[in-house]
Design an enzyme around this catalytic site. Structure first.
Site, mmCIF file in Angstrom:
data_model
loop_
_atom_site.group_PDB
_atom_site.id
_atom_site.type_symbol
_atom_site.label_atom_id
_atom_site.label_comp_id
_atom_site.label_asym_id
_atom_site.label_seq_id
_atom_site.Cartn_x
_atom_site.Cartn_y
_atom_site.Cartn_z
ATOM 1 N N LYS A 1 -30.913 -2.823 29.355
ATOM 2 C CA LYS A 1 -31.613 -1.404 28.605
ATOM 3 C C LYS A 1 -32.083 -2.083 27.673
ATOM 4 C CE LYS A 1 -28.525 2.696 30.324
ATOM 5 N NZ LYS A 1 -27.356 3.323 29.905
ATOM 6 N N TYR B 1 -34.488 9.124 35.422
ATOM 7 C CA TYR B 1 -32.944 10.059 34.968
ATOM 8 C C TYR B 1 -33.035 11.628 35.593
ATOM 9 C CZ TYR B 1 -30.423 6.166 32.955
ATOM 10 O OH TYR B 1 -30.038 4.899 32.721
ATOM 11 N N ASN C 1 -25.146 1.666 26.265
ATOM 12 C CA ASN C 1 -24.666 0.996 26.751
ATOM 13 C C ASN C 1 -24.742 -0.296 27.650
ATOM 14 O OD1 ASN C 1 -25.553 2.012 28.625
ATOM 15 N ND2 ASN C 1 -23.800 3.553 28.837
ATOM 16 N N GLU D 1 -33.370 3.985 43.342
ATOM 17 C CA GLU D 1 -34.069 3.570 42.327
ATOM 18 C C GLU D 1 -34.483 2.226 42.485
ATOM 19 O OE1 GLU D 1 -29.919 2.399 40.374
ATOM 20 O OE2 GLU D 1 -30.362 4.865 39.416
ATOM 21 N N HIS E 1 -27.844 -0.563 32.852
ATOM 22 C CA HIS E 1 -27.535 0.250 34.488
ATOM 23 C C HIS E 1 -27.146 -0.633 35.588
ATOM 24 C CE1 HIS E 1 -28.601 3.828 36.701
ATOM 25 N NE2 HIS E 1 -29.244 2.748 37.738
HETATM 26 P P1 DAT Z 1 -23.270 5.234 34.058
HETATM 27 O O1 DAT Z 1 -24.701 4.850 33.561
HETATM 28 O O2 DAT Z 1 -22.828 5.001 34.191
HETATM 29 O O3 DAT Z 1 -24.350 5.700 35.846
HETATM 30 P P2 DAT Z 1 -24.020 8.455 33.787
HETATM 31 O O4 DAT Z 1 -25.081 8.528 34.998
HETATM 32 O O5 DAT Z 1 -23.253 9.109 33.999
HETATM 33 O O6 DAT Z 1 -23.538 6.947 34.130
HETATM 34 O O7 DAT Z 1 -25.211 8.768 32.577
HETATM 35 C C1 DAT Z 1 -26.373 7.861 32.450
HETATM 36 C C2 DAT Z 1 -26.077 7.717 31.211
HETATM 37 O O8 DAT Z 1 -26.882 8.611 30.440
HETATM 38 C C3 DAT Z 1 -25.381 6.590 30.412
HETATM 39 O O9 DAT Z 1 -25.232 5.071 30.806
HETATM 40 C C4 DAT Z 1 -26.009 6.752 28.747
HETATM 41 C C5 DAT Z 1 -25.814 8.385 29.019
HETATM 42 N N1 DAT Z 1 -24.733 8.929 29.047
HETATM 43 C C6 DAT Z 1 -24.206 9.862 29.661
HETATM 44 N N2 DAT Z 1 -23.212 10.076 28.736
HETATM 45 C C7 DAT Z 1 -24.132 10.867 28.123
HETATM 46 C C8 DAT Z 1 -22.855 11.475 26.698
HETATM 47 N N3 DAT Z 1 -22.030 12.431 26.786
HETATM 48 N N4 DAT Z 1 -23.914 11.665 25.620
HETATM 49 C C9 DAT Z 1 -24.418 10.777 25.568
HETATM 50 N N5 DAT Z 1 -25.034 9.634 26.649
HETATM 51 C C10 DAT Z 1 -24.906 9.771 27.477
HETATM 52 MG MG MG Z 2 -25.472 6.264 36.699
#
Ligand code: DAT
Ligand code: MG
Length: 139
Positions: free
Chosen positions: A9, A49, A112, A126, A115
């Protein structure tokens, strides 16, 4: 043999962690079979997303993902989807196990570093979002 889509990212690129992320995948026996660097537009981030379109963080997430260049790659190996997720660590770095990328480098749940697809269905979507068949290489 399984394939998954991973992204370094904008924060990972900014922190000079492209090689670190790839090294961890390769050290786990995974292979990079496609790779490129690009800057997502806001619309490309929204489309990528789309499953999160109703989440409260959708707008800030897609702003962040379009804020700078990213490295997108197709990672191949036995159990690649779950292996990449293990190497990444939990979404929120505060919950990520020591030795995972997010534990070691992420600053918060939104920024974070990395991805990884979460299922064969999302991996298919994806990978196709970023790569055509001729850009993915047999190894
Ligand atoms: P992951 O990336 O572990 O698959 P996800 O698909 O639930 O997690 O969410 C996609 C991204 O969205 C994640 O990498 C960071 C962001 N995100 C997730 N939960 C969040 C939150 N509570 N607040 C802010 N950003 C968040
Ligand atoms: Mg995810």
């Amino acid at each position: 043999m399984e394939r998954t889509l991973s992204i370094v990212k904008p924060d990972g690129v900014q922190k000079n962690l492209i090689g670190e992320v790839i090294r961890r995948f390769e050290n786990a026996g995974l292979r990079i079979v496609a790779l490129k660097m690009l800057r997502l537009t806001k619309d490309m981030a929204r489309g990528f997303y789309i499953v999160h379109k109703d989440k409260p963080f959708y707008d800030s997430l897609t702003d962040f993902m379009s804020s700078g260049p990213v490295v997108v790659m197709v990672v191949e190996g036995e159990g690649a989807i779950s292996k990449v997720r293990e190497i990444m660590g939990a979404t929120n770095p505060r919950n990520a196990a020591p030795g995972t990328i997010r534990h070691d480098f992420a600053s918060d749940v939104e920024h974070n570093i990395v991805h990884g697809s979460d299922s064969p269905q999302s991996a298919g979507f994806e990978i196709g979002y970023f790569f055509s068949d001729i850009e993915i290489h047999e190894r």
